[in-house]
Scaffold this motif. Structure first.
Motif: not given
Length: 79
Positions: A59-66, A68-75
């Motif tokens: 759960f923690g790993l998938s939350a971290l991955l989400r 990171v993807v969100l931050v990269l998308s916003v960037r």
């Protein structure tokens, strides 16, 4: 020459072991009467703890991955 295989940890050995087969006439012990509780099974408590830790890790790993993807998308959108 083949390397000496390392022994598996006890928990993996238990998970990979084949279950013992019961004979045709063998049955489970009858459930306790009068609402008496059975003594806790140490193996099942250990397995439950391993499962809870594994689920928390996934759960923690998938939350971290989400995140990171969100931050990269916003960037990417901000550029």
């Amino acid at each position: 020459m083949q390397p000496k295989p390392a022994p598996l940890p006890e928990s993996l050995t238990r998970l990979l072991a084949t279950p013992e087969r019961r004979s045709a006439g063998a049955q489970k012990a009858p459930p306790p009467r009068d609402g008496a509780l059975r003594p806790p099974d140490r193996c099942s408590a250990h397995a439950a703890l391993e499962t809870a830790i594994l689920r928390a890790f996934v759960f923690g790993l998938s939350a971290l991955l989400r995140i990171v993807v969100l931050v990269l998308s916003v960037r990417h959108v901000m550029r």
